[in-house]
Write an enzyme that holds these catalytic residues in place. Structure first.
Site, PDB file in Angstrom:
ATOM      1  N   HIS A  60       0.831  -1.210   0.000  1.00 54.24           N
ATOM      2  CA  HIS A  60       0.000   0.000   0.000  1.00 54.24           C
ATOM      3  C   HIS A  60       0.861   1.253   0.000  1.00 54.24           C
ATOM      4  O   HIS A  60       0.630   2.189  -0.769  1.00 54.24           O
ATOM      5  CB  HIS A  60      -0.916  -0.014   1.229  1.00 54.24           C
ATOM      6  CG  HIS A  60      -1.744   1.213   1.394  1.00 54.24           C
ATOM      7  ND1 HIS A  60      -1.309   2.311   2.113  1.00 54.24           N
ATOM      8  CD2 HIS A  60      -2.964   1.540   0.910  1.00 54.24           C
ATOM      9  CE1 HIS A  60      -2.238   3.248   2.072  1.00 54.24           C
ATOM     10  NE2 HIS A  60      -3.254   2.807   1.359  1.00 54.24           N
ATOM     11  N   SER A 111      -2.514  41.666 -18.357  1.00 51.83           N
ATOM     12  CA  SER A 111      -2.030  40.492 -17.637  1.00 51.83           C
ATOM     13  C   SER A 111      -2.887  40.326 -16.397  1.00 51.83           C
ATOM     14  O   SER A 111      -2.988  41.249 -15.585  1.00 51.83           O
ATOM     15  CB  SER A 111      -0.561  40.647 -17.242  1.00 51.83           C
ATOM     16  OG  SER A 111      -0.114  39.493 -16.561  1.00 51.83           O
TER      17      SER A 111
END
Length: 928
Positions: free
Chosen positions: A471, A809
């Protein structure tokens, strides 16, 4: 409504309905591979179960009919001691969630069936082993018995036996007690008599925990198991995993009911997990673990030492050859690396699962590029195969090979990269300390699904047991976190909260380092170095660049950042923050003096003392980005940020006042109680006067809400000498570069514009400065004026603003704050985590663009801006520019570029390409 599908009724294209596991076994069944018969209960049924808190009408009857079909095909009967059918009940969502949900094996067994199995197989030990495993899995999974009970007691010092190591649950406690009584270390060495006693021990654990006997009716067991798997879709670890992987919560899980085959029937039986290629490096070879005489959970739980998959060739050459052929066939069929589960029952191979394998970033890149060379996939598909955020793990630093290290242990390298952090020994502590910003490494004997939230928060994972299919290994690889497993020489003591290796004890909170590439465990913090991109990585990025439309620029404030950005493929600088340059040690005193100077010539003189520094900075960046655009943002933060803290200055004033108050001041200083003068008293008084003056100045600049106060273009309008100096420095730097034969392209960005009047005033003022500089030098340079769209009003009047600018921007950090009305620091520290955990917000809006609110304003600004000025260049320079989902949204908006950290440029390049490829595929699909 059809809720249940026999395996042969499904196929690989039914993942939405059957889940990945169900679709995989269906496809293998249709291909004629050896798959134990079974059926799948759909994800739709799971969602109906959650909606009504009950099985939907007809589902149970369909499940029993499908079970009868399995009985007919196997010749066995469910619950019949004479010829019993046992089944596994497994979860299986659309997207792979390894270990996050529940599985129950050997279902259908009871005392009579166990006795029948023993008679039928002639192997009483096998029957008892299957029986005790089922009681434990059913008790834990369906009834929640024993999750972290002993470990919690250990953490609080409440152990019943101070000399015993804490166990995960009472079933494990019973097993350990039985092994001690039998004098064995491995449960495989327990005798028939021991296992018979262990079955009764487990029944007693169940009885003590629930106050009722274990259910003997196989149908009741099956009904409860199906409910348990459905419930596991919403268990905490599954929710945490989905949140980490951005998997929707409303998909639901399917339930796969499959006839059992047994790997624990002796030395001609076994079980394993294998990958068709190495999931760590991408090497083209079978990779994985297997165990003789074991069931599947023994491999993935990491509680027993596994063998490498190629050892199967030694033990069972015929079975290995068959498995090798099936593995190659499945990889070719799916055109991707497969994660396979298999069981061997008395020499016969059975395939239990096939799914796309989780892999490291390095393996993902290598496999994708190799498969293009092998003719399995096209270059565009290779680009889609690599997750952009996974690539980011390749761009971080790795251990310096020249560093002096103290190796204290070594384990199995399970997920590459280096991690340094404080040792923690449980997932909850890892989560708490990780969220607080501390680097931690989660140390466990073995992880299980309950540890996922701690793994998410940790920098890396170390386990003393388990293999490459455990796991810990699977989840760490998926998360891109360094991981070392199977470190046998590491002794982990959960009660005392330390581990010992190589004669060194590392207690909780002590810093150490793991190297997931080599498996080394190192004492203390180890220096790291920059990564070097591989040839395959560069080839993949080349394919990405050919596919994408969005350009990728970088945020860089210094020449060294610009050089790194260009090295990583930046096509420009989208944000150079000039205020960072003011904080340099030799400049800050000038900056502070300039701020405090009265308006007039003196302030202007001090401001222009900074000109040589700024010019030098800009020259370095423009030179590094020669031929490419460089967007330079004029000063943005309020001026008091460059001054000492008001609170700290007040403390200093108070301290000086206290010193002077110690006695009467004299010409040489304040008197001591006996009348003697304190040396330097006059200096102290002078210091106090200066500090009081500074405190008054700082106090005069304090604002109730600095973020919305005197900053950005407002500062440039009210104190124009600062931005005039900056523009002078920018243009002079460009002129110097051009005179040296360079090709500079500065773009001057005005921050925080919210009205057309602001940009008109600022541009008129600063263009005059730029023109004067160029006329004085007799040199013309290519430059542009633009603005940041970072307040809502700027987006709303973008059409008007565009008439006075050449580019936009988006400053999405501030835009997000002003749209939501959140202070980022306060939100992330006070309530944002709660909002995310409770589902009030689907994502952190400061990490991924909020499309419905912030994104709507962005779309409006793009449309209005380009309507007013066709061809207007538009980009984004907030932190979102490196977030893959935000990059995808920017592509959809039609932006010209995204700008991000230099280290995230490859991530943005890949994300931009994937957005373009997916858009083209969707368009082609619509045309069909």
């Amino acid at each position: 409504m059809k809720w249940v599908y026999l395996f042969e009724e499904g196929n690989k294209d039914m993942r939405d309905l059957l889940g990945g596991k169900g679709a995989g076994v269906a496809e293998m069944t249709r291909a004629g591979l050896p798959v134990p018969p079974g059926f799948t209960i759909t994800t739709a049924c799971c969602n109906a179960y959650y909606r009504d808190d009950a099985f939907p009408e007809g589902m149970w009857e369909q499940a029993l009919a499908a079970l009868a079909e399995i009985e007919a095909r196997t010749g066995k009967r469910f619950g019949d001691p004479a010829n019993p059918l046992l089944v596994s009940v497994r979860s299986g969502a659309k997207f792979s969630m390894p270990g996050m949900m529940d599985t129950i094996l050997n279902l259908g067994i009871n005392a009579e069936v166990a006795a029948g199995l023993a008679r039928l197989t002639g192997d009483e030990r096998f029957a008892l082993d299957a029986h005790r495993r089922f009681i434990q899995m059913f008790g834990r999974t369906a009834k929640g018995i024993g999750t972290r009970q002993a470990e919690t007691a250990a953490a609080t010092g409440a152990m019943a036996d101070e000399g015993a190591a804490p166990d995960e649950n009472p079933f494990e406690s019973a097993l350990d007690a039985r092994k001690r009584a039998a004098g064995v270390e491995n449960d495989a060495d327990l005798t028939v008599e021991d296992l018979a006693k262990l079955v009764e021990d487990y029944r007693q654990v169940y009885r003590d925990a629930l106050g009722e006997d274990f259910p003997e009716d196989p149908r009741a067991q099956l009904e409860e198991a199906i409910r348990a798997v459905f419930r596991s879709w919403m268990n905490p670890r599954a929710i945490a995993y989905r949140k980490s992987e951005r998997i929707p919560d409303d998909l639901g899980t399917a339930v796969n009911v499959q006839s059992m085959v047994f790997g624990n029937m002796g030395q001609d039986s076994g079980t394993g997990v294998a990958f068709t290629r190495d999931p760590i490096t991408g090497e083209r070879k079978l990779y994985g673990d297997y165990l003789l005489g074991a069931q599947g959970e023994d491999v993935v739980a990491g509680i027993r030492r596994t063998e490498r998959i190629d050892a199967l060739e030694r033990d069972m050459p015929r079975v290995y050859a068959q498995f090798e052929e099936i593995a190659a066939r499945l990889e070719k069929h799916y055109r991707d690396v497969q994660d396979l589960e298999f069981t061997i029952e008395r020499g016969k191979l059975w395939m239990l699962q096939t799914r796309a394998a989780k892999r490291t970033a390095e393996a993902a890149i290598n496999i994708a590029v190799d498969m293009v060379g092998e003719g399995l996939i096209e270059a565009s598909e290779a680009v889609l195969r690599v997750e952009p955020r996974q690539v980011e793990t390749l761009l971080h630093r790795r251990l310096d090979p020249d560093a002096e290290v103290v190796e204290i242990g070594r384990g199995v390298p399970a997920s590459p990269g280096a991690a340094t952090g404080a040792a923690v020994f449980d997932a909850d502590t890892a989560e708490v300390r990780g969220r607080a910003g501390e680097a931690v490494i989660l140390v466990r004997v073995a992880t299980d699904p309950d540890d996922v939230h701690g793994m998410i928060a940790a920098q890396g994972v170390l386990t003393s047991s388990g293999g490459t299919a455990s796991h810990a290994a699977l989840v760490a690889r998926m998360m891109g976190k360094p991981c070392v497993v199977g470190a046998d020489e590491v002794e982990v003591d959960l009660r005392l909260r330390h581990f010992t290796a190589g004669g060194v004890t590392v207690s909780e909170g002590e810093v150490f380092t793991i190297d997931g590439t080599t498996g080394r465990i190192l004492r203390g913090a180890v220096p790291t170095i920059e990564p070097e991109p591989s040839e395959r990585f560069l080839k993949l990025l080349g394919w990405a660049d050919a596919a994408r439309r969005l350009r990728v620029w970088a945020n860089a404030d210094y020449p060294r950042d610009a050089l790194k950005a260009r090295e990583n493929g930046a096509e420009g600088i989208g944000l150079c923050r000039t205020e960072h340059m003011f904080m340099e040690q030799e400049r800050l005193p000038i900056v502070q003096e300039m701020i405090l100077a009265p308006e007039g010539d003196e302030r202007r003189r001090l401001t222009f003392e900074l000109l040589p520094f700024q010019r030098s900075d800009f020259e370095g960046i423009l030179e590094a980005m020669d031929g490419l655009p460089v967007v330079i943002r004029l000063i943005d933060p309020p001026l008091h940020e460059f001054l000492p803290s008001y609170e700290e200055t007040l403390v200093e004033v108070t301290r000086l006042e206290a010193g002077l108050a110690a006695g009467e001041a004299t010409s040489s200083g304040p008197a001591r109680p006996g009348g003697e003068a304190i040396p330097g008293g006059a200096d102290l008084a002078a210091q106090l006067a200066a500090k009081r003056e500074l405190l008054a100045a700082i106090g005069g600049m304090r604002e109730a809400n600095p973020m919305l106060g005197l900053r950005g273009c407002r500062l440039g309008i009210t104190r124009p000498e600062i931005t005039e100096m900056q523009v002078t420095a920018i243009v002079e730097a460009a002129i110097a570069i051009k005179r040296r034969g360079g090709d500079p392209h500065p773009e001057i960005m005005v921050p925080l514009v919210g009205t057309v009047a602001e940009i008109r005033v600022v541009r008129t003022q600063l263009e005059a400065v730029a023109r004067q500089v160029m006329e004085r030098a007799g040199v013309e340079v290519d430059y542009k004026f633009g603005t940041m769209i970072e307040v809502p009003r700027g987006a709303l009047v973008a059409g008007e603003i565009a008439e006075h600018t050449e580019f936009f921007s988006f400053g999405t950090n501030d835009l997000t704050q002003t749209v939501f009305g959140y202070s980022r620091d306060d939100a992330e520290g006070k309530f944002l985590v709660h909002y995310l955990e409770s589902g009030i917000l689907p994502d952190n809006p400061f990490q991924t663009i909020d499309r419905e609110g912030v994104g709507r304003l962005m779309r409006m600004a793009v449309e209005e801006g380009r309507k007013a000025r066709p061809g207007l260049k538009i980009g984004i320079c907030g932190e979102h520019g490196g977030d893959p989902r935000s990059v995808e949204f920017c592509h959809q908006l039609g932006l010209d570029y995204v700008s991000c950290s230099p280290f995230r440029i490859p991530v943005a390049r890949l994300a931009a390409a994937q957005a373009a490829i997916q858009e083209a595929a969707a368009s082609a699909e619509r045309d069909r």
